[in-house]
Design a protein around this motif. Structure first.
Motif, PDB file in Angstrom:
ATOM      1  N   PHE A   8       0.813  -1.218   0.000  1.00 22.48           N
ATOM      2  CA  PHE A   8       0.000   0.000   0.000  1.00 22.48           C
ATOM      3  C   PHE A   8       0.847   1.269   0.000  1.00 22.48           C
ATOM      4  CE2 PHE A   8      -3.154  -2.864   2.259  1.00 22.48           C
ATOM      5  CZ  PHE A   8      -3.944  -3.050   1.141  1.00 22.48           C
ATOM      6  N   THR A   9       1.884   1.315   0.811  1.00 25.09           N
ATOM      7  CA  THR A   9       2.627   2.574   0.971  1.00 25.09           C
ATOM      8  C   THR A   9       3.668   2.808  -0.110  1.00 25.09           C
ATOM      9  OG1 THR A   9       4.145   1.491   2.511  1.00 25.09           O
ATOM     10  CG2 THR A   9       2.281   2.680   3.470  1.00 25.09           C
ATOM     11  N   THR A  10       4.251   1.746  -0.683  1.00 27.71           N
ATOM     12  CA  THR A  10       5.314   1.928  -1.666  1.00 27.71           C
ATOM     13  C   THR A  10       4.862   1.669  -3.099  1.00 27.71           C
ATOM     14  OG1 THR A  10       6.070  -0.372  -1.548  1.00 27.71           O
ATOM     15  CG2 THR A  10       7.035   1.201   0.031  1.00 27.71           C
ATOM     16  N   SER A  50       0.497  -4.347   5.408  1.00 24.67           N
ATOM     17  CA  SER A  50       1.125  -3.718   4.244  1.00 24.67           C
ATOM     18  C   SER A  50       0.440  -4.092   2.932  1.00 24.67           C
ATOM     19  CB  SER A  50       2.603  -4.101   4.176  1.00 24.67           C
ATOM     20  OG  SER A  50       2.736  -5.507   4.054  1.00 24.67           O
ATOM     21  N   VAL A  51      -0.265  -5.235   2.900  1.00 23.15           N
ATOM     22  CA  VAL A  51      -0.879  -5.696   1.648  1.00 23.15           C
ATOM     23  C   VAL A  51      -2.314  -6.206   1.811  1.00 23.15           C
ATOM     24  CG1 VAL A  51       1.292  -6.239   0.465  1.00 23.15           C
ATOM     25  CG2 VAL A  51       0.195  -7.982   1.879  1.00 23.15           C
ATOM     26  N   SER A  86      -6.356  -1.872   7.618  1.00 23.01           N
ATOM     27  CA  SER A  86      -4.913  -1.689   7.597  1.00 23.01           C
ATOM     28  C   SER A  86      -4.517  -0.238   7.865  1.00 23.01           C
ATOM     29  CB  SER A  86      -4.389  -2.109   6.219  1.00 23.01           C
ATOM     30  OG  SER A  86      -3.143  -1.538   5.949  1.00 23.01           O
ATOM     31  N   LYS A  87      -3.572  -0.048   8.797  1.00 21.15           N
ATOM     32  CA  LYS A  87      -3.054   1.296   9.057  1.00 21.15           C
ATOM     33  C   LYS A  87      -2.340   1.832   7.823  1.00 21.15           C
ATOM     34  CE  LYS A  87       0.000   3.998  12.039  1.00 21.15           C
ATOM     35  NZ  LYS A  87       0.327   4.861  10.937  1.00 21.15           N
ATOM     36  N   ASP A  88      -1.585   0.989   7.124  1.00 25.31           N
ATOM     37  CA  ASP A  88      -0.893   1.433   5.905  1.00 25.31           C
ATOM     38  C   ASP A  88      -1.896   1.926   4.865  1.00 25.31           C
ATOM     39  OD1 ASP A  88       1.501   0.762   7.067  1.00 25.31           O
ATOM     40  OD2 ASP A  88       1.945  -0.908   5.707  1.00 25.31           O
ATOM     41  N   LEU A  89      -2.976   1.190   4.664  1.00 25.60           N
ATOM     42  CA  LEU A  89      -3.988   1.597   3.690  1.00 25.60           C
ATOM     43  C   LEU A  89      -4.680   2.890   4.131  1.00 25.60           C
ATOM     44  CD1 LEU A  89      -5.561   1.099   1.107  1.00 25.60           C
ATOM     45  CD2 LEU A  89      -7.088  -0.410   2.414  1.00 25.60           C
ATOM     46  N   ARG A  90      -4.956   3.034   5.419  1.00 27.04           N
ATOM     47  CA  ARG A  90      -5.582   4.275   5.912  1.00 27.04           C
ATOM     48  C   ARG A  90      -4.652   5.465   5.731  1.00 27.04           C
ATOM     49  NH1 ARG A  90      -6.615   3.926  11.495  1.00 27.04           N
ATOM     50  NH2 ARG A  90      -5.382   2.045  11.592  1.00 27.04           N
ATOM     51  N   ARG A  94      -5.549   8.728   3.557  1.00 31.65           N
ATOM     52  CA  ARG A  94      -5.467  10.088   4.100  1.00 31.65           C
ATOM     53  C   ARG A  94      -4.630  10.996   3.205  1.00 31.65           C
ATOM     54  NH1 ARG A  94      -5.967   7.653   8.527  1.00 31.65           N
ATOM     55  NH2 ARG A  94      -4.373   7.510   9.900  1.00 31.65           N
ATOM     56  N   SER A  95      -3.592  10.440   2.578  1.00 29.32           N
ATOM     57  CA  SER A  95      -2.742  11.256   1.705  1.00 29.32           C
ATOM     58  C   SER A  95      -3.516  11.769   0.489  1.00 29.32           C
ATOM     59  CB  SER A  95      -1.501  10.467   1.260  1.00 29.32           C
ATOM     60  OG  SER A  95      -1.826   9.501   0.292  1.00 29.32           O
ATOM     61  N   TYR A  96      -4.634  11.141   0.156  1.00 26.90           N
ATOM     62  CA  TYR A  96      -5.514  11.600  -0.931  1.00 26.90           C
ATOM     63  C   TYR A  96      -6.616  12.520  -0.418  1.00 26.90           C
ATOM     64  CZ  TYR A  96      -3.388   8.256  -4.116  1.00 26.90           C
ATOM     65  OH  TYR A  96      -2.496   7.569  -4.909  1.00 26.90           O
ATOM     66  N   GLY A  97      -6.557  12.874   0.873  1.00 23.99           N
ATOM     67  CA  GLY A  97      -7.535  13.784   1.447  1.00 23.99           C
ATOM     68  C   GLY A  97      -8.835  13.117   1.877  1.00 23.99           C
ATOM     69  N   LEU A  98      -8.836  11.803   1.991  1.00 22.21           N
ATOM     70  CA  LEU A  98     -10.036  11.075   2.403  1.00 22.21           C
ATOM     71  C   LEU A  98      -9.850  10.526   3.813  1.00 22.21           C
ATOM     72  CD1 LEU A  98     -10.591   9.043  -0.870  1.00 22.21           C
ATOM     73  CD2 LEU A  98     -11.911  11.020  -0.106  1.00 22.21           C
ATOM     74  N   GLU A  99     -10.898  10.552   4.573  1.00 23.01           N
ATOM     75  CA  GLU A  99     -10.861   9.969   5.913  1.00 23.01           C
ATOM     76  C   GLU A  99     -11.390   8.547   5.833  1.00 23.01           C
ATOM     77  OE1 GLU A  99      -9.718   9.770   9.728  1.00 23.01           O
ATOM     78  OE2 GLU A  99      -9.411  11.486   8.411  1.00 23.01           O
ATOM     79  N   ALA A 100     -10.675   7.620   6.426  1.00 21.89           N
ATOM     80  CA  ALA A 100     -11.060   6.204   6.397  1.00 21.89           C
ATOM     81  C   ALA A 100     -11.389   5.719   7.797  1.00 21.89           C
ATOM     82  CB  ALA A 100      -9.923   5.372   5.820  1.00 21.89           C
TER      83      ALA A 100
END
Length: 151
Positions: A8-10, A50-51, A86-90, A94-100
């Protein structure tokens, strides 16, 4: 060949995915000396965040096979499930401006009535907190009805 999953993060491919679970079901009453009675059921799940979108969960339930002497083939149940996103997915969301939502929680009550041998009417009522991952959504109350044919 291994299966590849996108981190998710990389955004990189990984074949490092696995899952673990622990489950137990135990019959706690035997009013008729057979399989009828109350059961307790529990389950824990884990996989890397992570996945996997849902990487941790637990479930507890109680169910009764043959809840009434006159209805030995029916089943009643109540259960609670909490699944963690997943914390990584959240973080990516969030980096796209969406709250999960951090988790989803569901409480269900159901009854399976045998109408005739091989035909069951199953009714259920479920209350769900955080019914969707994103955007944050109000709680949901669902009524389910199904007719099942077993042959």
């Amino acid at each position: 060949p291994p299966s590849h999953y996108t981190e998710f993060t990389t955004g990189e491919k990984s074949d490092n995915n696995y899952g673990m679970y622990l489950a137990e079901t135990v019959q706690v009453t035997k009013p008729y000396g057979d399989a009828r009675g109350w059961y307790l059921d529990s389950k824990l799940d884990y996989s890397p965040d992570s996945v996997n979108a849902i990487n941790k969960a637990f479930q507890v339930s109680a169910f009764n096979v043959g809840p009434f002497a006159s209805r030995p083939a029916d089943m009643a149940a109540v259960g609670l499930t909490k699944s963690y996103y997943s914390k990584d997915l959240r973080d990516v969301t969030r980096s796209y401006g969406l709250e999960a939502a951090p988790y989803t929680l569901a409480v269900t009550a159901s009854y399976a009535a045998r109408l005739i041998p091989g035909v069951y009417l199953i009714s259920g009522l479920t209350y769900t907190k955080n019914p969707v991952f994103t955007p944050i959504h109000s709680d949901a109350l669902l009524l389910q009805e199904s007719l099942n044919f077993l042959f």
